[in-house]
Design a protein around this motif. Sequence first.
Motif, PDB file in Angstrom:
ATOM      1  N   GLU A 119       0.942  -1.337   0.102  1.00 47.95           N
ATOM      2  CA  GLU A 119      -0.102  -0.100   0.005  1.00 47.95           C
ATOM      3  C   GLU A 119       0.988   1.242  -0.108  1.00 47.95           C
ATOM      4  OE1 GLU A 119      -3.659   2.397   0.220  1.00 47.95           O
ATOM      5  OE2 GLU A 119      -3.113   0.109  -0.536  1.00 47.95           O
ATOM      6  N   GLN A 167       0.059  10.160   1.858  1.00 45.86           N
ATOM      7  CA  GLN A 167      -1.194   9.972   2.844  1.00 45.86           C
ATOM      8  C   GLN A 167      -1.948   9.047   2.392  1.00 45.86           C
ATOM      9  OE1 GLN A 167      -1.618  12.439   5.449  1.00 45.86           O
ATOM     10  NE2 GLN A 167       0.642  13.131   4.704  1.00 45.86           N
ATOM     11  N   GLY A 168      -2.667   8.387   3.559  1.00 45.83           N
ATOM     12  CA  GLY A 168      -3.332   6.941   3.205  1.00 45.83           C
ATOM     13  C   GLY A 168      -3.672   6.377   4.372  1.00 45.83           C
ATOM     14  N   LEU A 169      -4.848   5.335   4.279  1.00 41.13           N
ATOM     15  CA  LEU A 169      -5.167   4.623   5.439  1.00 41.13           C
ATOM     16  C   LEU A 169      -4.142   3.579   5.663  1.00 41.13           C
ATOM     17  CD1 LEU A 169      -9.103   4.611   4.674  1.00 41.13           C
ATOM     18  CD2 LEU A 169      -7.945   5.623   6.185  1.00 41.13           C
ATOM     19  N   LEU A 170      -3.240   3.946   6.423  1.00 39.35           N
ATOM     20  CA  LEU A 170      -1.938   3.075   6.887  1.00 39.35           C
ATOM     21  C   LEU A 170      -1.056   3.672   8.030  1.00 39.35           C
ATOM     22  CD1 LEU A 170       0.749   2.133   4.314  1.00 39.35           C
ATOM     23  CD2 LEU A 170      -0.709   3.831   3.944  1.00 39.35           C
ATOM     24  N   TYR A 214      -8.665  -4.767   8.122  1.00 40.63           N
ATOM     25  CA  TYR A 214      -7.102  -4.080   8.278  1.00 40.63           C
ATOM     26  C   TYR A 214      -6.549  -4.845   9.150  1.00 40.63           C
ATOM     27  CZ  TYR A 214      -9.109  -0.031   5.739  1.00 40.63           C
ATOM     28  OH  TYR A 214      -9.913   0.900   4.944  1.00 40.63           O
ATOM     29  N   ARG A 244       5.315   6.027   7.992  1.00 38.27           N
ATOM     30  CA  ARG A 244       3.638   6.044   8.435  1.00 38.27           C
ATOM     31  C   ARG A 244       2.999   6.859   7.883  1.00 38.27           C
ATOM     32  NH1 ARG A 244       3.138   7.838  14.889  1.00 38.27           N
ATOM     33  NH2 ARG A 244       3.567   9.990  14.514  1.00 38.27           N
ATOM     34  N   PRO A 246      -0.909   8.546   7.991  1.00 31.89           N
ATOM     35  CA  PRO A 246      -2.194   8.657   8.574  1.00 31.89           C
ATOM     36  C   PRO A 246      -3.223   8.876   7.546  1.00 31.89           C
ATOM     37  CG  PRO A 246      -0.989  10.635   8.717  1.00 31.89           C
ATOM     38  CD  PRO A 246       0.029   9.844   8.244  1.00 31.89           C
ATOM     39  N   ASP A 247      -4.592   8.787   8.017  1.00 27.89           N
ATOM     40  CA  ASP A 247      -5.830   9.145   7.404  1.00 27.89           C
ATOM     41  C   ASP A 247      -5.430  10.546   6.673  1.00 27.89           C
ATOM     42  OD1 ASP A 247      -8.185   9.586   6.103  1.00 27.89           O
ATOM     43  OD2 ASP A 247      -9.372   9.140   7.971  1.00 27.89           O
ATOM     44  N   SER A 250      -6.330  13.737   8.157  1.00 25.25           N
ATOM     45  CA  SER A 250      -5.758  14.310   9.281  1.00 25.25           C
ATOM     46  C   SER A 250      -4.593  15.297   8.870  1.00 25.25           C
ATOM     47  CB  SER A 250      -5.278  13.169   9.800  1.00 25.25           C
ATOM     48  OG  SER A 250      -4.143  12.397   9.461  1.00 25.25           O
TER      49      SER A 250
END
Length: 250
Positions: A119, A167-170, A214, A244, A246-247, A250
């Motif tokens: 991802e 940026q992403g959901l991880l 997830y 990392r 975040p959403d 954010s």
Amino acid sequence: MSSALPVTDPAAVRLLTHRRVRQVLGAFLAGEQTVAGAARRLELDLRTVHRDVRALCAAGLLRLVREQKRAGRAVKVYAAVAPAFFVPFSVTGAAALGELGADHARRHERLFLEAFAREFERLHREQGGGRQWGVRLYLAPEGQVQVDQSYEDAALIDAGVRYQGPQGLLLNAETAVTLSEAEAREVQAELIRLLMRLRPLTLTHEAQGSGRPYLLRLGLAPVTPQERAALSGAGGRSPGPAPRAPDAGS
């Protein structure tokens, strides 16, 4: 008082310490089930499940409840002999308590790292704008030597202070912290509360067939100052959070 059935017979112990066989036995814990029904539920090969069921019956962990007559061969219905089972550490052959969950931990860690990398690389291709991503060594504003990963033109700031990657959901935060015992207990309580809040959400989505899975990693363990120092590739304080994302909101 626990209603788990103690299991100490070597043959039964071998079965209950085998991941797939545990899955097969688990398919019969909720009530009576056929081999074909268990195979469909677990998405396993019918012959494999049939072989495991025979072994579980021979070990006294499953029992034949009845046979349903039909044209041709009757269908056999099985059930677990107890609602729960318990294998004492002393009969597992493991050298240390930590070995009992080591296989699951390794599989979870391997999948997490593979999924995160997949991802992250996708997000980098979409958002990187041709910039290079790599490892950095620098002196942080707080005065410690810092080793982390970021874009080549990113400010020399730890990701825990300001994240500058795609940026992403991880999220992948691997860091060492220094806390009092009281502060560590509060962190532990916060993590437990988070897990308790996520469990009913997970069960609801799985029952409704909504959402997507997830992987979540949470942990807290005391280490010695020497062990913490060994984490730092620069010989200074241990590095902060690993790359990392975040959403995006954010």
